[in-house]
Structures are given as C-alpha cells and as structure tokens.
Write a protein that holds these residues in place. Structure first.
Motif, PDB file in Angstrom:
ATOM      1  N   TRP A 250       2.167   1.888  -3.361  1.00  0.00           N
ATOM      2  CA  TRP A 250       1.088   2.399  -4.238  1.00  0.00           C
ATOM      3  C   TRP A 250       0.789   3.865  -3.956  1.00  0.00           C
ATOM      4  O   TRP A 250       0.602   4.667  -4.861  1.00  0.00           O
ATOM      5  CB  TRP A 250      -0.167   1.549  -4.001  1.00  0.00           C
ATOM      6  CG  TRP A 250      -1.352   2.023  -4.798  1.00  0.00           C
ATOM      7  CD1 TRP A 250      -1.668   1.755  -6.072  1.00  0.00           C
ATOM      8  CD2 TRP A 250      -2.393   2.884  -4.299  1.00  0.00           C
ATOM      9  NE1 TRP A 250      -2.825   2.363  -6.451  1.00  0.00           N
ATOM     10  CE2 TRP A 250      -3.294   3.092  -5.368  1.00  0.00           C
ATOM     11  CE3 TRP A 250      -2.631   3.500  -3.071  1.00  0.00           C
ATOM     12  CZ2 TRP A 250      -4.425   3.889  -5.244  1.00  0.00           C
ATOM     13  CZ3 TRP A 250      -3.751   4.290  -2.943  1.00  0.00           C
ATOM     14  CH2 TRP A 250      -4.644   4.483  -4.015  1.00  0.00           C
ATOM     15  N   TYR A 251       0.801   4.273  -2.689  1.00  0.00           N
ATOM     16  CA  TYR A 251       0.506   5.664  -2.301  1.00  0.00           C
ATOM     17  C   TYR A 251       1.579   6.598  -2.824  1.00  0.00           C
ATOM     18  O   TYR A 251       1.302   7.667  -3.373  1.00  0.00           O
ATOM     19  CB  TYR A 251       0.391   5.757  -0.784  1.00  0.00           C
ATOM     20  CG  TYR A 251       0.150   7.169  -0.290  1.00  0.00           C
ATOM     21  CD1 TYR A 251      -1.121   7.743  -0.368  1.00  0.00           C
ATOM     22  CD2 TYR A 251       1.196   7.930   0.238  1.00  0.00           C
ATOM     23  CE1 TYR A 251      -1.343   9.035   0.073  1.00  0.00           C
ATOM     24  CE2 TYR A 251       0.982   9.215   0.665  1.00  0.00           C
ATOM     25  CZ  TYR A 251      -0.290   9.772   0.586  1.00  0.00           C
ATOM     26  OH  TYR A 251      -0.504  11.052   1.017  1.00  0.00           O
TER      27      TYR A 251
ATOM     28  N   TRP B 234       0.846  -1.230   0.000  1.00  0.00           N
ATOM     29  CA  TRP B 234       0.000   0.000   0.000  1.00  0.00           C
ATOM     30  C   TRP B 234       0.859   1.249   0.000  1.00  0.00           C
ATOM     31  O   TRP B 234       0.574   2.237  -0.648  1.00  0.00           O
ATOM     32  CB  TRP B 234      -0.917  -0.032   1.225  1.00  0.00           C
ATOM     33  CG  TRP B 234      -1.817   1.182   1.290  1.00  0.00           C
ATOM     34  CD1 TRP B 234      -2.987   1.371   0.659  1.00  0.00           C
ATOM     35  CD2 TRP B 234      -1.552   2.384   2.023  1.00  0.00           C
ATOM     36  NE1 TRP B 234      -3.518   2.604   0.931  1.00  0.00           N
ATOM     37  CE2 TRP B 234      -2.632   3.260   1.791  1.00  0.00           C
ATOM     38  CE3 TRP B 234      -0.506   2.802   2.859  1.00  0.00           C
ATOM     39  CZ2 TRP B 234      -2.714   4.522   2.355  1.00  0.00           C
ATOM     40  CZ3 TRP B 234      -0.596   4.066   3.423  1.00  0.00           C
ATOM     41  CH2 TRP B 234      -1.679   4.915   3.158  1.00  0.00           C
TER      42      TRP B 234
END
Length: 386
Positions: free
Chosen positions: A22-23, A19
């Motif tokens: 991805w951020y 995550w």
C-alpha cells in the motif's frame, strides 16, 4: 501453544507485506512538486539605519535678569515672534536691607568728602587770589605764584571729583532701592529685553514670581526661552553596533510622528566621540541640521526618527533576498532559473547593495529570467487536492 505462535507470526508478516504494498502504491501516486517563479525587476535600493530622537532648535537663548526682584509685568507669551531689544518683562526690586544701608552710608560718606573738598578748595582759592595780587604788584616771584596756582587747580579737581562720587553714590542707592535711576534709559535693570530675535518657546515665570539675578555664583532665573525656529536640528542617539557604520555628512531622512506623510531632509553633522550607558546599552549622540524646503512648521521637542542613508543604488536590477542560496563549500551566491516546464538550472550571481529584503544583482541573470521560489507547492489532485 506453539501452533498459535506460528499463526500469529504469519498474520503479522502478512499484514506488514500488505502495508508495504500500500505504501509503495501511494508513493508512486504522490503529487509532483511545483515551484513558483519570480522575475527580477528594477528598484531603488537604500541601505540605512534608524535613529530615534527629537526635533530641537539649533540654538536656544535663555533670558535671565541682571537684578533680583519680583516679576511686575510680562509682555510676551510662548509662540510670539520678537526682535532683539523688545521688552519681555519688568522686574520690581525688593531691596536688600544690608545693601540699602550700605548704599545710604556711602552717600553720607560721599557728602562728607564733598564738604571737605569744598573747604579745601575755598581755602586754596583765597590763597590763590592773594598770591595773584602780590604777583601783579611784583612782590613775589613767578615760581611762588605758579605753586599757588597748582595747589588751587588740584583742590578744584578734587572737589569736582568728590561731587561726581556723590552723584554715583546716589545713583547706586537708587538702583539698590528701585532697580533703576535717572539717565539709564533703555538700560534700566528692571526692564528685561530680548538679546536675540526669534520665537518665544517658553515663559516659565508668572507675574508675582520672585527671580534671582544671574551672576558668577548663580545661573539665575530663566524668564523666557528664545530660539530661531527656522534653524532646527534632529538630535538623537544610535547604538554602539551602528555607530561604526555612519560618518559625518551622510544624508538623513527625518520623519516626525506628529506630521503625517512628510519627510524632511537633513545632513548628519555631529557624532559624539563618547558614548553613554542607557538601559544597559552604549548610546552615541548624533545631530543633523534640517534643510527646510517648505513652510511646514515643526514644533520644538517633537519626537522623530532619522533614517541614516548608508548607501543608495537607483533603478538597478534586483531580486528578493529569499531567492538567493549559497553554496555550502564556496559560499558563493546562486539562484535557479527556469529553463523549461518546472525545469531549473543553477546560475551563480554577483550581488550588490541589499536593504534586507531586496538585493541588487550585478550579473548572472536578466530581467526576463524566471527564478525559482524555494517554497514549493503541491500540484492540484485530479479528484480535488487537499
């Protein structure tokens, strides 16, 4: 059990790492901020406050009768333009029994006084004639004759005065009975005439209505209301929060709800020294005289709004108030001016008059400068923005 816990922790750490990657990846791809710009322009800025009220005549004259009675005939109606002295109405007198009896008794008393004075005059006349004859024969002295003549003249004067009093008593009786008498002419109490020239605004009575005379104890019944409609004023009220900003002789712009696309100029010439409480707020009465420059007929009583011009700057460089920011420490105003493609520099400005939307710029920017609008927009995406 222990092995399953470790696997769960590793899965959570792995998902968190994914995550995070991805951020960061999407953060790098975030659309750049784009700001619009606006240029200063020349405007006339007016600082004003608004008062509500109505248009009324500067002076209204109430026509009242000087004798009580019943309206016999009315010669005017609202809207008529009349001159001073024109006949408005006639009043038929309904005599008061007490007053009529008193007036009749006065006639009887005056008759008695006249008869008494006549007898005294006849007696003195006879004495005078005898004394004159004796004086001509030299029997009596000049002093005795002068005394007889004096008594004769006094008796004659009293007799003439009593006859005048009798005439007055008869006229008073006629006035009490009918409201008029011979010799009054245009001054007859039964004729109600205009005391000024102007327009008839209202006739609140009708034929057959009873009216009461105006005297020290009663205002009397209004038969007609007259006013000069060429001399109108704005009469309104301002809140206590605004009254400290205004003063006499300020210009007013009057707008009348019933007259579209028209503004009337006026001058503020009265501010009440004392306020009154209305709906929990302190209100101060103001008045402004209209300067009629055209032939537009303004009806008395129309509701109106008055814009009180506190200050005015014509054809000055101005920008929107929303473009101005203030330094958090110095509290000085500044704007950001574009110096390149979406590149801005800060400039302090000196501001002047403001109307709440636009503000005058005295120095700091020119008409060619492009000033940042603080509400930014997102740049359109290569694949279609949202």
């Amino acid at each position: 059990m222990k092995k399953g816990f470790i696997i769960t922790v590793l899965v959570v750490i792995t998902l968190g790492f994914i995550w995070g990657l991805w951020y960061v990846f999407n953060l790098d791809r975030k659309d750049p901020e784009i700001f619009k710009t606006e240029q200063p322009s020349k405007k006339t800025i007016v600082k004003k406050t608004v008062a509500t009220g109505s248009i009324v005549p500067k002076e209204e004259v109430l026509i009242k009768p000087n004798i009580s009675g019943i309206i016999d005939e009315i010669f005017v109606e609202a809207g008529d333009v009349i001159k001073s002295g024109d006949l408005i109405a006639k009043v038929k007198v309904v005599p008061n029994v007490t007053s009529l009896t008193s007036a009749k008794n006065n006639i009887n008393s005056a008759n008695t006084q006249v008869e008494t004075a006549r007898l005294a005059f006849e007696s003195q006349k006879n004495i005078y004639n005898r004394q004159k004859e004796l004086f001509n024969k030299g029997v009596i002295s000049a002093n005795e004759f002068d005394q007889a003549q004096l008594s004769y003249d006094q008796a004659k004067q009293r007799y003439n005065q009593e006859k005048v009093n009798l005439t007055g008593a008869r006229q008073n009786y006629d006035i009490v009975k009918t409201g008029t008498t011979s010799g009054l002419g245009a001054s007859a109490n039964t004729e109600i005439r205009a005391t000024v020239s102007g327009m008839v605004l209202d006739v609140p009575v009708k034929t057959g209505n009873q009216v009461i005379e105006a005297n020290n104890f009663n205002d009397g019944t209004t038969i007609a209301t007259l006013a000069d409609v060429d001399k109108m004023i704005f009469e309104g009220k301002v809140d206590e929060s605004e009254v400290g900003k205004i003063k006499e002789n300020l210009p007013l712009e009057i707008t009348v709800g019933a007259i579209e696309n028209k503004k009337f100029d006026a001058i503020l010439d009265y501010i009440a020294p004392k306020g009154v409480t209305e709906n929990g707020a302190i209100q101060f009465e103001i008045k402004g005289t209209l300067s009629k420059k055209d032939t537009t007929f303004i009806r008395a009583g129309l509701s109106a709004n008055a814009s009180i011009i506190l200050a005015k700057s014509e054809d000055v460089l101005s920008i929107k108030e929303a473009l101005v920011n203030y330094d958090s420490e110095t509290k000085k105003p500044y704007v950001e001016v574009e110096v390149g493609d979406q590149s801005f520099e800060r400039r302090e400005v000196e501001l002047g008059l403001s109307d709440g939307i636009y503000v005058e710029v005295i120095s700091g920017v020119s008409q060619e400068d492009k000033i940042k609008v603080w509400n930014q927009l997102k740049a359109p995406s290569q694949f279609g923005g949202r």
